[in-house]
Design an enzyme around this catalytic site. Structure first.
Site, short mmCIF file in Angstrom:
data_model
loop_
_atom_site.label_atom_id
_atom_site.label_comp_id
_atom_site.label_asym_id
_atom_site.label_seq_id
_atom_site.Cartn_x
_atom_site.Cartn_y
_atom_site.Cartn_z
N ASP A 134 4.93 -17.44 -5.44
CA ASP A 134 3.96 -16.60 -4.74
C ASP A 134 2.61 -17.35 -4.70
O ASP A 134 2.15 -17.85 -5.74
CB ASP A 134 3.83 -15.28 -5.52
CG ASP A 134 2.95 -14.26 -4.85
OD1 ASP A 134 2.87 -14.26 -3.60
OD2 ASP A 134 2.35 -13.43 -5.57
N ASP A 162 0.35 -21.21 0.49
CA ASP A 162 -0.78 -20.40 0.94
C ASP A 162 -1.94 -21.30 1.38
O ASP A 162 -2.79 -21.69 0.59
CB ASP A 162 -1.22 -19.46 -0.19
CG ASP A 162 -2.36 -18.55 0.25
OD1 ASP A 162 -2.83 -18.69 1.40
OD2 ASP A 162 -2.78 -17.71 -0.57
N HIS A 213 -5.84 -7.91 -2.62
CA HIS A 213 -5.18 -7.97 -3.92
C HIS A 213 -5.96 -7.14 -4.95
O HIS A 213 -7.17 -7.01 -4.86
CB HIS A 213 -5.10 -9.42 -4.39
CG HIS A 213 -4.16 -10.25 -3.57
ND1 HIS A 213 -4.57 -11.18 -2.66
CD2 HIS A 213 -2.80 -10.26 -3.54
CE1 HIS A 213 -3.51 -11.75 -2.10
NE2 HIS A 213 -2.42 -11.21 -2.60
N SER A 249 0.01 -2.89 -3.34
CA SER A 249 0.18 -1.84 -4.35
C SER A 249 -0.43 -0.53 -3.88
O SER A 249 -1.44 -0.52 -3.17
CB SER A 249 -0.47 -2.27 -5.68
OG SER A 249 0.40 -3.12 -6.39
N ASN A 282 4.71 -7.05 -1.22
CA ASN A 282 4.34 -7.65 -2.51
C ASN A 282 3.62 -6.66 -3.43
O ASN A 282 2.59 -6.10 -3.05
CB ASN A 282 3.38 -8.82 -2.27
CG ASN A 282 4.05 -10.03 -1.69
OD1 ASN A 282 5.18 -9.96 -1.22
ND2 ASN A 282 3.37 -11.15 -1.73
N ASP A 320 2.21 -6.33 -7.41
CA ASP A 320 1.89 -6.86 -8.73
C ASP A 320 1.08 -5.82 -9.52
O ASP A 320 1.45 -5.38 -10.60
CB ASP A 320 1.10 -8.17 -8.57
CG ASP A 320 0.95 -8.92 -9.88
OD1 ASP A 320 1.27 -8.36 -10.94
OD2 ASP A 320 0.49 -10.08 -9.87
#
Ligand code: G3H
Ligand code: 13P
Ligand code: ZN
Length: 305
Positions: free
Chosen positions: A81, A103, A178, A211, A251, A253
């Site tokens: 990732d 990335d 994020h 998330s 994704n 986390d």
């Protein structure tokens, strides 16, 4: 069994569900994700960041992930990732990852194309699939940008990028970020932009910073001493809309981290005499596993293994 991201994402995009791509960092998170997938009969992507590689060591974390893939009867991809450079991607391919992300979103367009193409040319002959990113996400990840510098993905540039690089999946920036603080005001995704990207780009699309930051988890952490005020994530009803518009990998986390840490806090608060790590980390792993299973149900991957 070990498979590539491409093996999982292509049928997902075609059939209107998404594969949970869950970040793992140690034995507890890795077994939580693997057991969740086995119990839900869900394909899963275990993803590992460069900072996890620094923390756990490439051989240790890859060894654990390969063991999980071999032991469980569901398709598991081992994915890098936010690969930060060519060498990291090459080392992960050599170590046995089945998929890598390069990335280059922080680079100029042509430089991102060149770097991504180089990784594709290295990975594809070895049967490893490649994800790249166009646009810039804000947030806590090492090279995330400030909110004011976040750039959403331009649909026409996405077409050109995919044609020039031959990538297997494209991460798009549509308003997520994020970490646990995604929105100061109303939480929403730029679904119009996603629609226009998905009409032009046929490969599976990836949603980073995805998330939902469940409020019950934030409250549980806060109840036992965390100070997470203002934490906010993606409303759960947005996932279905994003999946219908081509998102095939989601994704997560932060939600796993929240589940783990809130439970560690709870156990320590309720059992202050406990000092056996297994009695502290065991319940934390179980909480992570429940969150992982919830994502599989929500994204429609349960029962697809
Ligand atoms: O985007 C990835 C993560 O949420 C940040 O992960 O702290 O392992 O670099 P990291
Ligand atoms: P979250 O911080 O929203 O969990 O995003 C994780 C991610 O995008 C990993 O690549
Ligand atoms: Zn990410």
């Amino acid at each position: 069994m070990l498979v590539t991201n491409k093996d999982l994402m292509v049928p997902a995009r075609k059939n209107g569900y998404a594969i949970p791509a869950l970040n793992v960092q140690n034995l507890e998170s890795l077994t939580a994700v693997a057991e969740a997938a086995a119990e839900e009969k869900s394909p899963v992507i275990m993803q590992i960041t460069p900072s996890v590689i620094k923390y756990a060591g490439l051989q240790y974390i890859t060894g654990l992930a390969k063991t999980a893939a071999a032991l469980h009867p569901v398709p598991v991809a081992i994915h890098l990732d936010h690969g930060e450079d060519f060498d990291t991607a090459a080392k992960c391919v050599e170590a046995g990852f089945s998929s890598v992300m390069i990335d280059g979103s922080f680079l100029k367009f042509e430089e991102n194309v060149a770097l991504t193409k180089r990784v594709v040319d290295m990975a594809h002959p070895k049967g490893v699939s490649v994800e790249a990113e166009l646009g810039k996400l804000a947030g806590v990840e090492e090279r995330s940008v400030e909110e004011k510098d976040a750039i959403l993905t331009d649909p026409d540039s996405a077409v050109e990028f995919v044609e020039k690089t031959g990538v297997d999946a494209l991460a798009v920036a549509i308003g997520t970020s994020h970490g646990a603080y995604k929105f100061k005001a109303e939480a929403k995704l730029d679904l119009e932009r996603l629609k226009s990207i998905s009409e032009k780009v046929a490969i599976p699309l990836v949603l980073h910073g995805a998330s939902s930051v469940p409020q019950w988890l934030v409250e549980k952490a806060n109840q036992y001493g965390a100070g997470l005020s203002g934490a906010k994530g993606i409303p759960e009803n947005e996932y279905r809309k994003a999946i219908a518009l081509g998102i095939a990998k989601i994704n997560i986390d932060t939600d796993l981290r929240l589940a783990f840490t809130a439970t560690v806090r709870e156990v320590l608060a309720n059992s202050p005499k406990e000092f056996d790590p297994r009695k502290i980390l065991g319940p934390a792993k179980a909480a992570m596993k429940e969150v992982a299973k919830g994502k599989m149900r929500l994204f429609g991957s349960s029962g697809k293994a």
